[in-house]
Design an enzyme around this catalytic site. Structure first.
Site, PDB file in Angstrom:
ATOM      1  N   ASP A  35       8.728  31.707  -2.463  1.00 34.12           N
ATOM      2  CA  ASP A  35       9.080  30.668  -3.450  1.00 34.12           C
ATOM      3  C   ASP A  35      10.006  31.300  -4.487  1.00 34.12           C
ATOM      4  OD1 ASP A  35       7.290  27.865  -4.471  1.00 34.12           O
ATOM      5  OD2 ASP A  35       8.849  28.738  -5.752  1.00 34.12           O
ATOM      6  N   TYR A 149      18.453  12.404  -0.835  1.00 34.07           N
ATOM      7  CA  TYR A 149      17.212  13.151  -0.568  1.00 34.07           C
ATOM      8  C   TYR A 149      16.681  12.827   0.829  1.00 34.07           C
ATOM      9  CZ  TYR A 149      12.210  14.139  -0.708  1.00 34.07           C
ATOM     10  OH  TYR A 149      10.941  14.561  -0.392  1.00 34.07           O
ATOM     11  N   PHE A 177       4.272   9.626   2.113  1.00 29.69           N
ATOM     12  CA  PHE A 177       4.567   8.519   1.223  1.00 29.69           C
ATOM     13  C   PHE A 177       4.374   9.072  -0.208  1.00 29.69           C
ATOM     14  CE2 PHE A 177       5.779   4.859   3.867  1.00 29.69           C
ATOM     15  CZ  PHE A 177       5.943   5.588   5.030  1.00 29.69           C
ATOM     16  N   ASN A 178       3.609   8.493  -1.099  1.00 29.59           N
ATOM     17  CA  ASN A 178       3.598   9.037  -2.468  1.00 29.59           C
ATOM     18  C   ASN A 178       2.455  10.017  -2.678  1.00 29.59           C
ATOM     19  OD1 ASN A 178       5.383   6.640  -2.657  1.00 29.59           O
ATOM     20  ND2 ASN A 178       5.536   7.400  -4.756  1.00 29.59           N
ATOM     21  N   HIS A 195       7.398  11.777 -11.919  1.00 27.31           N
ATOM     22  CA  HIS A 195       6.526  10.971 -11.058  1.00 27.31           C
ATOM     23  C   HIS A 195       5.618  10.057 -11.867  1.00 27.31           C
ATOM     24  CE1 HIS A 195       7.650  14.272  -8.256  1.00 27.31           C
ATOM     25  NE2 HIS A 195       7.945  13.195  -7.554  1.00 27.31           N
ATOM     26  N   ILE A 213       8.592   1.106 -16.990  1.00 30.92           N
ATOM     27  CA  ILE A 213       8.538   0.575 -15.615  1.00 30.92           C
ATOM     28  C   ILE A 213       9.974   0.382 -15.145  1.00 30.92           C
ATOM     29  CG2 ILE A 213       7.863  -1.421 -14.217  1.00 30.92           C
ATOM     30  CD1 ILE A 213       5.549  -1.860 -16.255  1.00 30.92           C
ATOM     31  N   PHE A 214      10.325   1.015 -14.038  1.00 30.67           N
ATOM     32  CA  PHE A 214      11.705   0.936 -13.548  1.00 30.67           C
ATOM     33  C   PHE A 214      11.929  -0.349 -12.752  1.00 30.67           C
ATOM     34  CE2 PHE A 214      11.735   5.863 -13.473  1.00 30.67           C
ATOM     35  CZ  PHE A 214      12.066   5.899 -14.821  1.00 30.67           C
TER      36      PHE A 214
HETATM   37  N1  UDP Z   1       8.313   4.711 -11.653  1.00 29.99           N
HETATM   38  C1  UDP Z   1       8.388   3.967 -12.828  1.00 29.99           C
HETATM   39  N2  UDP Z   1       8.473   4.658 -14.013  1.00 29.99           N
HETATM   40  C2  UDP Z   1       8.506   6.009 -14.093  1.00 29.99           C
HETATM   41  C3  UDP Z   1       8.420   6.757 -12.880  1.00 29.99           C
HETATM   42  C4  UDP Z   1       8.332   6.068 -11.685  1.00 29.99           C
HETATM   43  O1  UDP Z   1       8.370   2.745 -12.815  1.00 29.99           O
HETATM   44  O2  UDP Z   1       8.620   6.563 -15.203  1.00 29.99           O
HETATM   45  C5  UDP Z   1       8.203   3.978 -10.369  1.00 29.99           C
HETATM   46  C6  UDP Z   1       9.335   4.291  -9.401  1.00 29.99           C
HETATM   47  O3  UDP Z   1      10.417   3.418  -9.603  1.00 29.99           O
HETATM   48  C7  UDP Z   1       8.642   4.083  -8.053  1.00 29.99           C
HETATM   49  C8  UDP Z   1       7.185   4.445  -8.325  1.00 29.99           C
HETATM   50  O4  UDP Z   1       7.034   4.419  -9.742  1.00 29.99           O
HETATM   51  O5  UDP Z   1       8.692   2.722  -7.691  1.00 29.99           O
HETATM   52  C9  UDP Z   1       6.825   5.830  -7.812  1.00 29.99           C
HETATM   53  O6  UDP Z   1       7.813   6.745  -8.276  1.00 29.99           O
HETATM   54  P1  UDP Z   1       7.629   8.306  -8.173  1.00 29.99           P
HETATM   55  O7  UDP Z   1       8.810   8.932  -8.865  1.00 29.99           O
HETATM   56  O8  UDP Z   1       6.269   8.689  -8.650  1.00 29.99           O
HETATM   57  O9  UDP Z   1       7.651   8.618  -6.617  1.00 29.99           O
HETATM   58  P2  UDP Z   1       8.756   8.264  -5.489  1.00 29.99           P
HETATM   59  O10 UDP Z   1       8.430   6.878  -5.027  1.00 29.99           O
HETATM   60  O11 UDP Z   1      10.103   8.411  -6.108  1.00 29.99           O
HETATM   61  O12 UDP Z   1       8.484   9.299  -4.446  1.00 29.99           O
END
Ligand code: UDP
Length: 337
Positions: A35, A149, A177-178, A195, A213-214
């Site tokens: 690493d 990515y 997935f997540n 995240h 919230i995005f």
């Molecule tokens: N998300 C959000 N606000 C934040 C971070 C993430 O709304 O500050 C949303 C993001 O748009 C996605 C979900 O949370 O729909 C999970 O995002 P994350 O970055 O945790 O994981 P990813 O899906 O990118 O692997």
């Protein structure tokens, strides 16, 4: 083929890599962690592992790694740039560096006779058209990367395909997935943190005023993105199960998730219940590269290997993450202070 004793974990100081290293050690394996500590933490590497600090971009360092450890039987490759959002701003980190680093590793590994390889891949391979967005995604779904990515990970999957054809490399691509959740002593510690779950928990700790919230205009039940949250320990166990079966599997792709989707608003609600904190939320614009819905079908690995996630409930996952963040408010920097 030689039996499996010693495993190289690239990125073993990172979130998923360090927890998988811990589980490999508990299962009796010798582990070498490689690493560069750009994102990882030396404190996250279990003390029973041999830690080599080095960069996959540095071919001499990769060669020295295999000179010092000629008895590596299998590789789990976690080391990578991992952020969807960043990949939309700096695509070459993902379309060049991640690929070159994987190629350097594969070149040296195959030259040394290593024939087992597991790749950390991603659900970002599946940015589905609107008419398929609500299906659970299995391994037969079309590959439509959602960002550089995901595209970079797909290139590496294809590289592995040719290394199998040409050198007989046995490999599996695990499309997470997540990933989320924590162990009591190991969890997420990213800088900057991007995240959802750790950010929400940082609000609960008073480290941030609110969560943004995005986007709330997605075609989902409450307008926010829907994701499949899978506990990191369940991912770690999948790696070990697959590595142990690889000699007979030869090549595989497995989608790894719980099979159940939660929206961003539902994650925030669950975190409010777990922490007892109001967690203020505001709505901001969409984040480029985010598909509306990503839910896994993990039927294949369940059927073939009997893999079963132990953490099926979102609240239990968030509870485990909360324990880590509450007791390590500054992540690994909280240790010993
Ligand atoms: N998300 C959000 N606000 C934040 C971070 C993430 O709304 O500050 C949303 C993001 O748009 C996605 C979900 O949370 O729909 C999970 O995002 P994350 O970055 O945790 O994981 P990813 O899906 O990118 O692997």
């Amino acid at each position: 083929m030689k039996s499996l004793n010693k495993i190289l974990v690239t990125g073993g100081a990172g979130y998923i890599g360090s927890i998988t290293t811990q589980e490999l050690i508990s299962a009796g394996y010798d582990v070498v962690v490689f690493d560069n500590l750009h994102q990882g933490h030396a404190e996250a590497v279990p003390p029973q592992a041999t830690f080599v600090r080095g960069d996959l971009a540095d071919k001499a360092a990769v060669k020295a790694l295999f000179d010092d450890h000629p008895d590596i039987d299998g590789i789990m490759h976690f080391a990578s740039y991992t952020l969807v959002g960043e990949s939309m701003e700096k695509p070459l980190l993902y379309l060049r560096d991640n690929l070159v680093n994987a190629a350097n590793l594969l070149e040296e590994a195959t030259a040394r006779g290593v024939r087992r390889f597991i790749l950390s891949s991603t659900a970002n391979l599946f940015d589905l058209p609107p008419d398929r967005q609500f299906d659970a995604i299995d391994e037969r779904f079309p590959i439509i990367p959602g960002s550089p990515y995901g595209e970079g990970k797909f290139f590496i999957e294809r590289m592995l395909h040719w290394f199998n054809r040409i050198y007989g490399l046995k490999y599996a691509c695990l499309r997470y997935f997540n990933a989320c959740g924590a162990l009591p002593d190991r969890g997420e510690d990213h800088n900057p943190e991007t995240h959802l779950i750790p950010l929400v928990l940082q609000v609960a700790l008073g480290q941030r005023p609110h969560i943004t919230i995005f986007g709330d205009d997605y075609p989902t039940r409450d307008g926010t993105c829907l994701r499949d949250y899978i506990h990191v320990i369940d991912l770690a166990h999948a790696h070990i199960l697959v590595m142990e079966a690889l000699d007979r599997l030869v090549t595989r792709q497995y989608n790894l998730g719980n099979g159940k989707g939660y929206t961003v608003k539902e994650v925030i609600e669950a975190a409010r219940r777990v922490t007892g904190h109001p967690i203020p939320a505001i709505v901001g614009p969409r984040r480029p590269g985010d598909p509306a819905v990503l839910v896994a079908s993990s039927e294949t690995i369940r059927r073939e290997l009997g893999w079963e996630p132990k953490y099926a409930s979102l609240e239990a996952i968030i509870q485990s993450a909360w324990e880590w963040h509450r007791t390590h408010p500054r992540g690994y920097a909280s240790l010993g202070k």
